[in-house]
Design a protein around this motif. Structure first.
Motif, PDB file in Angstrom:
ATOM      1  N   PRO A   1       0.812  -1.227   0.000  1.00  0.00           N
ATOM      2  CA  PRO A   1       0.000   0.000   0.000  1.00  0.00           C
ATOM      3  C   PRO A   1       0.840   1.269   0.000  1.00  0.00           C
ATOM      4  O   PRO A   1       0.493   2.258  -0.664  1.00  0.00           O
ATOM      5  N   GLY A   2       1.967   1.262   0.742  1.00  0.00           N
ATOM      6  CA  GLY A   2       2.834   2.437   0.757  1.00  0.00           C
ATOM      7  C   GLY A   2       3.399   2.744  -0.610  1.00  0.00           C
ATOM      8  O   GLY A   2       3.414   3.905  -1.059  1.00  0.00           O
ATOM      9  N   ILE A   3       3.856   1.704  -1.309  1.00  0.00           N
ATOM     10  CA  ILE A   3       4.386   1.883  -2.665  1.00  0.00           C
ATOM     11  C   ILE A   3       3.272   2.340  -3.611  1.00  0.00           C
ATOM     12  O   ILE A   3       3.488   3.197  -4.477  1.00  0.00           O
ATOM     13  N   LEU A   4       2.076   1.774  -3.433  1.00  0.00           N
ATOM     14  CA  LEU A   4       0.944   2.144  -4.283  1.00  0.00           C
ATOM     15  C   LEU A   4       0.582   3.626  -4.113  1.00  0.00           C
ATOM     16  O   LEU A   4       0.340   4.338  -5.105  1.00  0.00           O
ATOM     17  N   VAL A   5       0.559   4.092  -2.874  1.00  0.00           N
ATOM     18  CA  VAL A   5       0.286   5.512  -2.617  1.00  0.00           C
ATOM     19  C   VAL A   5       1.367   6.375  -3.260  1.00  0.00           C
ATOM     20  O   VAL A   5       1.071   7.397  -3.903  1.00  0.00           O
ATOM     21  N   ALA A   6       2.622   5.962  -3.108  1.00  0.00           N
ATOM     22  CA  ALA A   6       3.729   6.726  -3.703  1.00  0.00           C
ATOM     23  C   ALA A   6       3.598   6.802  -5.222  1.00  0.00           C
ATOM     24  O   ALA A   6       3.808   7.861  -5.828  1.00  0.00           O
ATOM     25  N   MET A   7       3.235   5.688  -5.859  1.00  0.00           N
ATOM     26  CA  MET A   7       3.071   5.681  -7.318  1.00  0.00           C
ATOM     27  C   MET A   7       1.935   6.596  -7.760  1.00  0.00           C
ATOM     28  O   MET A   7       2.026   7.259  -8.800  1.00  0.00           O
ATOM     29  N   SER A   8       0.859   6.634  -6.980  1.00  0.00           N
ATOM     30  CA  SER A   8      -0.260   7.526  -7.330  1.00  0.00           C
ATOM     31  C   SER A   8       0.162   8.985  -7.221  1.00  0.00           C
ATOM     32  O   SER A   8      -0.254   9.828  -8.040  1.00  0.00           O
ATOM     33  N   LEU A   9       0.994   9.297  -6.229  1.00  0.00           N
ATOM     34  CA  LEU A   9       1.491  10.669  -6.083  1.00  0.00           C
ATOM     35  C   LEU A   9       2.396  11.041  -7.259  1.00  0.00           C
ATOM     36  O   LEU A   9       2.301  12.152  -7.800  1.00  0.00           O
ATOM     37  N   ILE A  10       3.270  10.115  -7.659  1.00  0.00           N
ATOM     38  CA  ILE A  10       4.172  10.378  -8.782  1.00  0.00           C
ATOM     39  C   ILE A  10       3.376  10.568 -10.071  1.00  0.00           C
ATOM     40  O   ILE A  10       3.686  11.456 -10.885  1.00  0.00           O
ATOM     41  N   ALA A  11       2.332   9.759 -10.264  1.00  0.00           N
ATOM     42  CA  ALA A  11       1.499   9.901 -11.465  1.00  0.00           C
ATOM     43  C   ALA A  11       0.840  11.279 -11.503  1.00  0.00           C
ATOM     44  O   ALA A  11       0.793  11.939 -12.553  1.00  0.00           O
ATOM     45  N   THR A  12       0.350  11.737 -10.358  1.00  0.00           N
ATOM     46  CA  THR A  12      -0.273  13.067 -10.288  1.00  0.00           C
ATOM     47  C   THR A  12       0.739  14.158 -10.601  1.00  0.00           C
ATOM     48  O   THR A  12       0.449  15.112 -11.339  1.00  0.00           O
ATOM     49  N   ILE A  13       1.935  14.014 -10.052  1.00  0.00           N
ATOM     50  CA  ILE A  13       2.992  15.004 -10.288  1.00  0.00           C
ATOM     51  C   ILE A  13       3.355  15.074 -11.767  1.00  0.00           C
ATOM     52  O   ILE A  13       3.497  16.166 -12.335  1.00  0.00           O
ATOM     53  N   LEU A  14       3.493  13.920 -12.419  1.00  0.00           N
ATOM     54  CA  LEU A  14       3.851  13.896 -13.839  1.00  0.00           C
ATOM     55  C   LEU A  14       2.807  14.612 -14.693  1.00  0.00           C
ATOM     56  O   LEU A  14       3.153  15.374 -15.606  1.00  0.00           O
ATOM     57  N   ILE A  15       1.533  14.379 -14.389  1.00  0.00           N
ATOM     58  CA  ILE A  15       0.451  15.020 -15.150  1.00  0.00           C
ATOM     59  C   ILE A  15       0.500  16.538 -14.979  1.00  0.00           C
ATOM     60  O   ILE A  15       0.447  17.301 -15.958  1.00  0.00           O
ATOM     61  N   ILE A  16       0.618  16.989 -13.722  1.00  0.00           N
ATOM     62  CA  ILE A  16       0.634  18.434 -13.447  1.00  0.00           C
ATOM     63  C   ILE A  16       1.900  19.080 -14.002  1.00  0.00           C
ATOM     64  O   ILE A  16       1.856  20.168 -14.594  1.00  0.00           O
ATOM     65  N   ALA A  17       3.041  18.405 -13.831  1.00  0.00           N
ATOM     66  CA  ALA A  17       4.321  18.974 -14.270  1.00  0.00           C
ATOM     67  C   ALA A  17       4.354  19.157 -15.789  1.00  0.00           C
ATOM     68  O   ALA A  17       4.858  20.171 -16.291  1.00  0.00           O
ATOM     69  N   LYS A  18       3.841  18.182 -16.537  1.00  0.00           N
ATOM     70  CA  LYS A  18       3.818  18.309 -17.997  1.00  0.00           C
ATOM     71  C   LYS A  18       2.877  19.425 -18.432  1.00  0.00           C
ATOM     72  O   LYS A  18       3.176  20.179 -19.369  1.00  0.00           O
ATOM     73  N   LYS A  19       1.747  19.546 -17.753  1.00  0.00           N
ATOM     74  CA  LYS A  19       0.789  20.588 -18.092  1.00  0.00           C
ATOM     75  C   LYS A  19       1.369  21.973 -17.832  1.00  0.00           C
ATOM     76  O   LYS A  19       1.166  22.910 -18.619  1.00  0.00           O
ATOM     77  N   ARG A  20       2.109  22.126 -16.731  1.00  0.00           N
ATOM     78  CA  ARG A  20       2.660  23.431 -16.362  1.00  0.00           C
ATOM     79  C   ARG A  20       4.092  23.642 -16.864  1.00  0.00           C
ATOM     80  O   ARG A  20       4.674  24.692 -16.636  1.00  0.00           O
TER      81      ARG A  20
END
Length: 424
Positions: free
Chosen positions: A176-195
């Motif tokens: 679960p800890g790794i899964l939460v971390a991966m979801s955070l990284i996915a969110t960051i990648l989406i926002i970072a590419k957009k901005r």
């Protein structure tokens, strides 16, 4: 007696009295109101609540985290994570998540993870042109990994409160800890590419090897701690003592960044943090004893089963309830009070107490990042020099992904139980 207990608890909350003191005072008033129990029981039950061998691990893990902060371990973990992932879009934000995973596998504390790494990474992200709202939000949500990835102080408290194997809980928190971390990284990648946030320069193989060598002893620490627990070589409490010894040796003799004159400050900071946690535990234990004496856990069980005896409905209700509680109550106190109430119901409905423990921890970890009382929000907002409203705006996309991840962890128990079942 139970009615008096809750009425005065709400009253003390409304008066702005700290949660730990409110619980202790409410319990004292309830006992005085009952009149049939001498008030000396207050002291006896409070002491009994913290007279536990597994709880001895808390001051050791707290001290290990502070030693890491002052011993150069945090900085080397950041440098290694940057060499690994800094070249992606929003590289420094991803570095924040990855470093938090490493740090969480040693410190066991969300606030410690947020403060120790935020002081390094938040100014670095802002200097690279990241929006302050986004920067504060990234560090806040990354800090929650400190209580999900083992060794975790809230997992220890849950295990003690419900007589659940702490070793099994530690193993269950990995995926679960790794899964939460991966979801955070996915969110960051989406926002970072957009901005169009900046990428760091891709490190050469030689630079990556150098960063790894510099961080080797820091990276070895979670391997020793978790490997020893999972391998059956020592208990979680013994692992905490080993973590302190290892962090001290690395900080003083290998990295040579801890000077003897710093030790007084390190010990003082650790004692203050530990005392706060233990005071909460003592008050919550007293409060929980009165709840048990009055049969309130059984009433709660009947309430939930009265709504539905369907485990899916129960888990949905618990998730909503815990997310709400996490917004207003300190995590450790929430576990001590609520775990003994909810776990018997979960077990009655066929839910594994280890799986349920992870569900509780992930819920309350999200609460650390939600207003109005999320401790990670306050720490990150202070470091980013923004207010609570600004950082909360930056949190919105992360909330969405965290809720989706929480539901996945809740309704796919194999994600949680895979490692404990594998190592049985």
């Amino acid at each position: 007696m139970g009615t008096v207990l809750f009425l005065f608890l709400i009253l003390f909350f409304a008066l702005g009295i700290p949660i730990a003191i409110s619980m202790g005072l409410a319990a004292a008033v309830a006992l005085w109101w009952d009149g049939g129990t001498p008030l000396t029981v207050l002291v006896q039950r409070s002491f009994t609540s913290i007279d536990s061998f597994p709880l001895m691990s808390i001051p050791f893990f707290v001290l290990a985290g502070v030693l890491m902060e002052y011993g150069g371990i945090s900085r080397r973990l950041v440098a290694f994570a940057n060499a690994l992932t800094g070249h992606f879009s929003g590289g420094l934000a991803i570095v924040t998540v990855v470093t938090s995973m490493f740090f969480a596998a040693i410190s066991g504390s969300s606030a410690a993870t947020t403060a120790a790494l935020g002081s390094i990474l938040i100014p670095a992200m802002i200097a690279r042109g990241y929006h302050k709202n986004f920067t504060g939000a990234v560090q806040s949500v990354s800090g929650e990994l400190g209580v999900i990835i083992p060794p975790s102080i809230p997992l220890i408290l849950y295990g003690v409160s419900t007589e659940t194997s702490i070793g099994a809980l530690f193993m269950a928190g990995m995926v679960p800890g790794i899964l939460v971390a991966m979801s955070l990284i996915a969110t960051i990648l989406i926002i970072a590419k957009k901005r169009k946030y900046a990428k760091e320069t891709r490190k050469s193989g030689k630079e990556l090897w150098k960063a790894f060598k510099d961080a080797f002893f820091a990276l070895l620490m979670p391997v020793i701690i978790l490997g020893g627990i999972y391998g059956g070589f020592f208990t979680a409490t013994e692992a905490a003592g080993i973590a302190v010894a290892y962090a001290f040796i690395v900080g003083v003799l290998i990295y040579r960044e801890i000077k003897l004159k710093k030790l007084i400050h390190i010990l003082t900071q650790s004692v203050i943090t530990t005392s706060t946690i233990m005071f909460i535990l003592a008050s919550a234990g007293l409060f929980g004893w009165i709840l048990t004496r009055e049969g309130i856990p059984q009433d709660v069980a009947q309430f939930f089963i009265g709504i539905s005896d369907n485990p899916i409905v129960f888990l949905l209700l618990v998730n909503v309830f815990l997310l709400f509680v996490g917004m207003f109550m300190e995590t450790n106190a929430s576990i001590i009070i609520l775990a003994p109430l909810l776990v018997p119901v979960a077990v009655t409905l066929g839910i594994d107490p280890v799986h349920f423990g992870i569900i509780m921890i992930v819920n309350l970890a999200i609460g650390m990042c939600t207003p109005p009382l999320g401790v990670n929000l306050f720490i990150s907002a202070q470091l980013a020099k923004i207010n609570l409203l600004q950082i909360t705006r930056g949190m919105v996309p992360f909330y969405i992904l965290l809720i989706v991840t929480l539901l996945l962890i809740t309704f796919v128990p194999q994600l949680t139980m895979f490692v404990p079942n594998l190592l049985e």
